[in-house]
Write an enzyme that holds these catalytic residues in place. Structure first.
Site, PDB file in Angstrom:
ATOM      1  N   ASP A 265      20.593 -44.585  24.364  1.00  9.35           N
ATOM      2  CA  ASP A 265      19.247 -44.964  23.982  1.00  9.35           C
ATOM      3  C   ASP A 265      18.285 -44.119  24.827  1.00  9.35           C
ATOM      4  O   ASP A 265      18.694 -43.459  25.793  1.00  9.35           O
ATOM      5  CB  ASP A 265      19.027 -46.475  24.189  1.00  9.35           C
ATOM      6  CG  ASP A 265      17.868 -46.989  23.351  1.00  9.35           C
ATOM      7  OD1 ASP A 265      17.798 -48.203  23.105  1.00  9.35           O
ATOM      8  OD2 ASP A 265      17.042 -46.158  22.905  1.00  9.35           O
TER       9      ASP A 265
HETATM   10  C1  GLC Z   1      14.083 -47.086  21.634  1.00  6.43           C
HETATM   11  C2  GLC Z   1      14.951 -48.232  21.157  1.00  6.43           C
HETATM   12  C3  GLC Z   1      16.017 -47.838  20.187  1.00  6.43           C
HETATM   13  C4  GLC Z   1      15.489 -46.717  19.310  1.00  6.43           C
HETATM   14  C5  GLC Z   1      15.315 -45.499  20.208  1.00  6.43           C
HETATM   15  C6  GLC Z   1      14.798 -44.292  19.435  1.00  6.43           C
HETATM   16  O1  GLC Z   1      13.924 -47.142  23.022  1.00  6.43           O
HETATM   17  O2  GLC Z   1      15.561 -49.020  22.170  1.00  6.43           O
HETATM   18  O3  GLC Z   1      16.376 -49.003  19.440  1.00  6.43           O
HETATM   19  O4  GLC Z   1      16.416 -46.431  18.276  1.00  6.43           O
HETATM   20  O5  GLC Z   1      14.436 -45.771  21.287  1.00  6.43           O
HETATM   21  O6  GLC Z   1      13.542 -44.550  18.927  1.00  6.43           O
END
Ligand code: GLC
Length: 717
Positions: A265
């Site tokens: 993430d």
């Molecule tokens: C965010 C979220 C995740 C998302 C990622 C990309 O921090 O936690 O769910 O897919 O970043 O946007």
């Protein structure tokens, strides 16, 4: 996948390392720099060469935008390896569907799958290759902002939704069906169990509970063929998920056999340092790669350290090659080597996006996702009535919910617009009454004036979408004070009041449900929200939604969930003071898992079993007659739960094991039959063996997790 291997053999180590980096669109020359930013921005310390060799982009969409980025990139990439375009398409792309917690309340896997398919069609034609969905984190704490993104507190139902969303996003031929996108199940693992409902906070639980309750939905997504996994920000067993070898390498890759791409993430690899489990970016990179994380999202630990780690022999190049190959193979599977633009098509984009068909599905799903929580002879409204529509959501496009970045609040059908589709506008009196968290004397006066002209009052209340979603946690889960005051003020008029709620989490409904005559939970219903709500409030659709997360009596109860254990001193027996209870509130939630009303009523007959003995090789049929005892047709979601009375470890008081939606005309009776097998009774024992035990079980059937009829049976080994 020979092309991938050939490419791998031609890549320099610098090219290999950069292939593991994912950047937001603003780093790319061809970008309009309007891509979505969903995490903290920091100086990445990367040069143009690294950007030109990076492997994937996040947050970009739009056929022309994506083609511009890809074209410019390919002109600067030595081997012509195309970028993977990834984005958060969580509950719709331009046609926004209800948030997943609302879709969860529909219990409708077909429509859930259809919503994901439509999201994929709109995203793919806009150049997206991979969606960061489904989010299947089990949730039990409404203080957490991201409960709106989950389908609820039950592992069995979440698993069904996980499969349905993956089917919808991916279809069954990702290489040739360019109307679909690869799915990425998240957040592995147990992100929804953050302590105190505070985002990114510690998660700590036994491996048994992790496997029993939190892991099933991820496994279901992967068993359905989900192509990618995203790591969670939190720790699992005191180790940050992104650097957790036991979780990623041993369980996900070895035990489950997942050989797809794992992506961190946003910043989660570098955050291993903040967690205090890595000295620096070098150690974070080492731990993450050894844990099997292939792509680093938006931090430079890999690109700054992997080359040196390989060259000094700390990690083998084969570990790096493994990750590069998985990324190349996903690109090959998506046909990007043949056509780097895949489904991007400017002309078709115009035609497919927000089509009438797509919006009709969104309207149907929104109607099925709303939950009627109370109705004392107020709903449905009559089209000839004089109606006051009051509240901050009376005319408000902020009904798409979080993760709707491509959606338009302007074109979203607002509640008053929905009403005007149903009734003479001359009989509709609209007033804002207050803002989400503030009120003026004038707003209140206008509200009272509107209410005075009406026979019935509809209050459209709720949370701003910025009060839900990532990093949007609330310790006080009541409606904002000014809205409770508005209810009290309007109540003084002594007229019937129906409330429609727009929120991303279960709320403490004191001051709402006890002060009014009807409550419809609309969650964030999406692009067609106002139309769907009007369909329901005027009776053109009959509410059928059932909540999949408990609504607490008070935040002091949290976490409160239906599939809890009995404890050694259950509240109701023996009746002494020394039992598990509060002095000031009940143990039970205000509204239990599976709860939802209809404009009609249903009666449940006696529960009958085909046998009261079950063996490993037989099954038991469980039947019950359900009758529509009201005067309108309606859908009922009949639920079957089981309790394992004695286990080797404590077992939940109830576990959802099956459900069936039936449609009944007034007076009609249907016999609903479920099948129980030994396989449904298996659980993780103390030694984590997944098996069933001989002994007594209770089967429950009913309209929710509390009002059930029950019968005993035994499993004989
Ligand atoms: C965010 C979220 C995740 C998302 C990622 C990309 O921090 O936690 O769910 O897919 O970043 O946007």
């Amino acid at each position: 996948m020979t092309r991938s291997r050939e490419l791998l053999n031609q890549m320099t180590i610098d090219e290999k390392v950069a292939q593991l980096l994912q950047l937001a669109t603003l780093f790319y020359k061809g970008s309009s720099h309007k891509g979505q930013i969903t995490g903290p921005m920091a100086d990445m310390g990367i040069n143009e060469e690294i950007v030109n060799n990076s492997g994937s982009v996040l947050g970009g969409a739009g056929a022309q935008e994506v083609m511009n980025i890809q074209k410019t990139y390919m002109e600067n990439n030595r081997l012509g390896i195309p970028l993977l375009m990834m984005a958060d398409i969580i509950h719709g792309f331009k046609t926004i569907f209800p948030v997943p917690l609302a879709i969860g309340s529909s219990w409708d896997m077909e429509l859930a799958e259809k919503s994901a398919e439509i999201a994929a069609i709109e995203a793919a034609v806009s150049g997206v290759h991979v969606t960061f969905a489904p989010m299947v984190d089990l949730v039990r704490d409404p203080r957490w902002g991201r409960v709106m993104e989950s389908t609820g507190e039950d592992p069995f139902l979440n698993s069904d939704f996980a499969r349905a969303f993956v089917r919808g996003f991916q279809g069954n031929d990702l290489t040739n069906d360019t109307n679909r996108v690869a799915a990425c199940v998240k957040h592995f693992a147990a992100y929804g169990a953050a302590e105190a409902g505070r985002d990114y906070n510690t998660v700590d639980m036994s491996e048994r509970i992790l496997r029993e309750s939190y892991l099933p939905a991820y496994k279901a997504a992967l068993d359905e063929g989900c192509e990618m996994v995203m790591t969670a920000f939190n720790t699992v067993d005191s180790i940050p998920a992104s650097g957790n070898k036991k979780l990623m390498r041993d369980l996900l890759r070895e035990e489950w056999g997942f050989d797809g791409v794992i992506i961190s993430d946003w910043g989660a690899i570098k955050e291993i340092i903040a967690h205090g489990v890595a000295e620096d970016e070098r150690e974070a990179a080492k731990k993450a790669l050894e844990a099997g994380v292939d792509i680093e999202m938006m931090t430079p630990c890999y690109v700054h350290n992997l080359k040196e780690l390989v060259e000094d022999g700390t990690i083998s190049e084969s570990l790096l090659d493994e990750s590069v190959l998985r990324i190349l193979q996903l690109k090959e599977k998506l046909g990007l080597f043949e056509n780097p633009y895949r489904g991007a098509n400017v002309e078709l984009e115009e035609k497919l996006i927000l089509s009438k068909e797509h919006r009709q599905v969104a309207r149907e799903l929104a109607a099925k996702s709303c939950v009627l929580m109370k109705n004392e002879n107020v709903l449905p409204l009559q089209k000839e009535q004089k109606i006051a529509l009051i509240g901050p959501f009376a005319h408000n496009g902020d009904i798409l919910g979080p993760w709707s970045w491509q959606g338009s609040t302007e074109i979203a059908v607002k509640v008053d617009e929905g009403f005007k589709m149903k009734m003479d506008p001359a009989n509709l009196f609209v007033a804002q009454g207050c803002d989400i968290e503030t009120v003026t004397e004038q707003q209140l006066q206008e509200a009272v004036k509107a209410a005075e002209q009406a026979e019935v009052i509809v209050l459209a209340l709720g949370e701003h979408s910025r009060m839900s979603g990532e990093a949007k946690c609330r310790a006080d889960i009541r409606l904002p004070e000014v809205q409770l005051q508005l209810i009290a003020e309007i109540k003084k008029l002594g007229k019937p009041i129906a409330v429609v709620l727009f929120n991303g989490r279960p709320l403490d409904l004191h001051g709402v449900i006890d002060e009014t005559d009807a409550v419809l939970e609309a969650w964030y219903p999406g692009t067609e929200g106002g139309a769907a709500i009007a369909d329901l409030l005027f009776g053109d659709a009959n509410p059928s939604g059932k909540i999949t997360i408990s609504f607490p009596y008070s935040v002091g109860q949290v976490p409160v969930y239906y599939n809890a254990f009995n404890t050694g001193r259950p509240k109701d027996e023996p009746v002494t003071e020394y039992v598990s209870k509060y002095l000031d509130i009940p143990n039970s939630p205000l509204l239990p898992f599976g709860f939802g009303l209809s404009y009609t009523s249903f009666a449940y007959g006696e529960l009958t079993l085909s046998d009261d003995k079950l063996t490993d090789d037989t099954s038991i049929s469980v039947s019950i007659d359900v009758t529509n005892t009201g005067d309108v047709a309606g859908d009922e979601i009949v639920q079957l739960y089981v309790r394992d009375v004695v286990g080797e470890v404590v077992r939940p008081l109830k576990e959802l094991k099956s459900y069936e939606r039936i449609t009944l005309n007034p007076g009609e009776t249907k016999t609903v039959t479920f099948t129980i097998t030994e396989e449904m009774l298996r659980y993780h024992h103390a030694d984590l063996q997944f098996a069933s035990d001989a002994g007594k079980f209770i089967v429950f059937v009913g309209p929710n997790s509390v009002e059930t009829k029950e019968k005993e049976f035994v499993l004989v080994k």
